[in-house]
Design a protein around this motif. Structure first.
Motif, PDB file in Angstrom:
ATOM      1  N   THR A 172     -10.160  -9.600 -24.393  1.00  0.00           N
ATOM      2  CA  THR A 172      -9.805  -8.693 -25.698  1.00  0.00           C
ATOM      3  C   THR A 172     -10.423  -7.280 -24.976  1.00  0.00           C
ATOM      4  O   THR A 172     -11.549  -7.409 -24.677  1.00  0.00           O
ATOM      5  CB  THR A 172     -10.451  -9.152 -26.779  1.00  0.00           C
ATOM      6  N   ARG A 173      -9.620  -6.383 -25.530  1.00  0.00           N
ATOM      7  CA  ARG A 173     -10.097  -5.012 -25.127  1.00  0.00           C
ATOM      8  C   ARG A 173     -11.170  -4.733 -26.215  1.00  0.00           C
ATOM      9  O   ARG A 173     -11.164  -4.921 -27.418  1.00  0.00           O
ATOM     10  CB  ARG A 173      -8.872  -3.960 -25.445  1.00  0.00           C
ATOM     11  N   ILE A 174     -12.249  -4.011 -25.740  1.00  0.00           N
ATOM     12  CA  ILE A 174     -13.430  -3.772 -26.641  1.00  0.00           C
ATOM     13  C   ILE A 174     -12.826  -2.897 -27.777  1.00  0.00           C
ATOM     14  O   ILE A 174     -13.227  -2.990 -28.856  1.00  0.00           O
ATOM     15  CB  ILE A 174     -14.362  -3.001 -25.987  1.00  0.00           C
ATOM     16  N   GLY A 175     -11.929  -2.100 -27.715  1.00  0.00           N
ATOM     17  CA  GLY A 175     -11.355  -1.050 -28.796  1.00  0.00           C
ATOM     18  C   GLY A 175     -10.553  -1.918 -29.802  1.00  0.00           C
ATOM     19  O   GLY A 175     -10.441  -1.516 -30.964  1.00  0.00           O
ATOM     20  N   ASP A 176     -10.139  -3.441 -29.480  1.00  0.00           N
ATOM     21  CA  ASP A 176      -9.535  -4.171 -30.301  1.00  0.00           C
ATOM     22  C   ASP A 176     -10.319  -5.110 -30.895  1.00  0.00           C
ATOM     23  O   ASP A 176      -9.781  -6.240 -31.616  1.00  0.00           O
ATOM     24  CB  ASP A 176      -8.449  -4.866 -29.844  1.00  0.00           C
ATOM     25  N   LEU A 177     -11.778  -5.111 -30.955  1.00  0.00           N
ATOM     26  CA  LEU A 177     -12.641  -6.171 -31.369  1.00  0.00           C
ATOM     27  C   LEU A 177     -12.593  -6.457 -32.944  1.00  0.00           C
ATOM     28  O   LEU A 177     -12.481  -5.487 -33.502  1.00  0.00           O
ATOM     29  CB  LEU A 177     -14.099  -6.000 -31.178  1.00  0.00           C
ATOM     30  N   GLN A 179     -16.347   1.267 -25.844  1.00  0.00           N
ATOM     31  CA  GLN A 179     -17.873   0.793 -25.706  1.00  0.00           C
ATOM     32  C   GLN A 179     -18.141  -0.235 -26.731  1.00  0.00           C
ATOM     33  O   GLN A 179     -17.911  -0.033 -28.018  1.00  0.00           O
ATOM     34  CB  GLN A 179     -18.661   1.680 -25.269  1.00  0.00           C
ATOM     35  N   VAL A 180     -19.250  -1.055 -26.287  1.00  0.00           N
ATOM     36  CA  VAL A 180     -19.705  -1.821 -27.353  1.00  0.00           C
ATOM     37  C   VAL A 180     -21.064  -2.373 -26.809  1.00  0.00           C
ATOM     38  O   VAL A 180     -21.401  -2.604 -25.510  1.00  0.00           O
ATOM     39  CB  VAL A 180     -18.965  -3.208 -27.655  1.00  0.00           C
ATOM     40  N   ILE A 181     -22.278  -2.616 -27.773  1.00  0.00           N
ATOM     41  CA  ILE A 181     -23.362  -3.025 -27.151  1.00  0.00           C
ATOM     42  C   ILE A 181     -23.477  -4.371 -27.308  1.00  0.00           C
ATOM     43  O   ILE A 181     -22.905  -4.997 -28.066  1.00  0.00           O
ATOM     44  CB  ILE A 181     -24.579  -2.575 -28.145  1.00  0.00           C
ATOM     45  N   VAL A 182     -23.857  -5.022 -26.036  1.00  0.00           N
ATOM     46  CA  VAL A 182     -23.960  -6.605 -25.812  1.00  0.00           C
ATOM     47  C   VAL A 182     -25.287  -6.861 -26.015  1.00  0.00           C
ATOM     48  O   VAL A 182     -26.400  -6.377 -25.538  1.00  0.00           O
ATOM     49  CB  VAL A 182     -23.168  -6.785 -24.602  1.00  0.00           C
ATOM     50  N   ASP A 183     -25.391  -7.917 -26.894  1.00  0.00           N
ATOM     51  CA  ASP A 183     -26.830  -8.446 -27.057  1.00  0.00           C
ATOM     52  C   ASP A 183     -26.866  -9.754 -26.398  1.00  0.00           C
ATOM     53  O   ASP A 183     -26.055 -10.821 -26.849  1.00  0.00           O
ATOM     54  CB  ASP A 183     -27.127  -8.351 -28.661  1.00  0.00           C
ATOM     55  N   ALA A 184     -27.770  -9.945 -25.347  1.00  0.00           N
ATOM     56  CA  ALA A 184     -27.788 -11.266 -24.500  1.00  0.00           C
ATOM     57  C   ALA A 184     -29.074 -12.073 -24.987  1.00  0.00           C
ATOM     58  O   ALA A 184     -29.647 -12.689 -24.243  1.00  0.00           O
ATOM     59  CB  ALA A 184     -27.652 -10.912 -23.230  1.00  0.00           C
ATOM     60  N   GLY A 185     -29.522 -11.706 -26.293  1.00  0.00           N
ATOM     61  CA  GLY A 185     -30.754 -12.650 -26.648  1.00  0.00           C
ATOM     62  C   GLY A 185     -32.054 -11.998 -26.177  1.00  0.00           C
ATOM     63  O   GLY A 185     -32.032 -11.021 -25.564  1.00  0.00           O
ATOM     64  N   PRO A 186     -33.224 -12.189 -26.787  1.00  0.00           N
ATOM     65  CA  PRO A 186     -34.417 -11.811 -26.196  1.00  0.00           C
ATOM     66  C   PRO A 186     -34.732 -12.134 -24.862  1.00  0.00           C
ATOM     67  O   PRO A 186     -34.377 -13.124 -24.297  1.00  0.00           O
ATOM     68  CB  PRO A 186     -35.335 -12.378 -27.262  1.00  0.00           C
ATOM     69  N   ARG A 187     -35.453 -11.182 -24.096  1.00  0.00           N
ATOM     70  CA  ARG A 187     -35.958 -11.239 -22.846  1.00  0.00           C
ATOM     71  C   ARG A 187     -36.838 -12.414 -22.333  1.00  0.00           C
ATOM     72  O   ARG A 187     -36.660 -13.237 -21.646  1.00  0.00           O
ATOM     73  CB  ARG A 187     -36.623 -10.093 -22.264  1.00  0.00           C
TER      74      ARG A 187
END
Length: 134
Positions: free
Chosen positions: A33-38, A66-74
């Motif tokens: 999916t293109r980020i612009g189409d989320l 663009q999108v911010i990706v959250d990969a969980g806490p470090r």
């Protein structure tokens, strides 16, 4: 057959029948999916280049947006991505407008498993709380 029944049935068939191949095709294809189409569905896959990184959050750009990706806490699992790296991320749009990652796949095919798409993230508490093995 009664023309009052036949004509409406023919109109419905004219609309539905051409749509069936498109429905079958949409169910059998997996695509990025293109980020612009989320939107909001779960299990979305996006690809792009890492623009900037703060902790385990990073900005992913695919040329359409663009999108911010959250990969969980470090403390749960550190992802160690690099700026400019090409990645594919499977996840879902979160309530805060960030893309919550389930899995990150690098260009070389290696994958970083973040969490299961089922239920809340394990770092939120509950039965899935066991920390992953490194």
């Amino acid at each position: 057959m009664n023309p009052k029944i036949f004509l409406p049935l023919m109109m419905i068939a004219t609309i539905i029948v051409p749509s069936i191949p498109k429905l079958v095709q949409a169910q059998t294809q997996t695509q990025t999916t293109r980020i612009g189409d989320l939107g909001t569905p779960q299990g979305i896959t996006i690809s792009g280049k890492v623009q900037s990184i703060v902790g385990n959050d990073f900005i992913l750009d695919d040329g359409s947006g663009q999108v911010i990706v959250d990969a969980g806490p470090r403390w749960w699992r550190e992802v160690n991505l690099k700026q400019g790296e090409q990645v594919t991320v499977t996840g879902e749009m979160g309530r805060a407008g960030e893309f919550d990652a389930f899995r990150i796949t690098r260009a070389d095919g290696s994958a970083i498993e973040i969490r299961s798409p089922e239920g809340p993230p394990p770092w939120a508490g509950g039965p899935n709380r066991a920390k992953p093995k490194k």
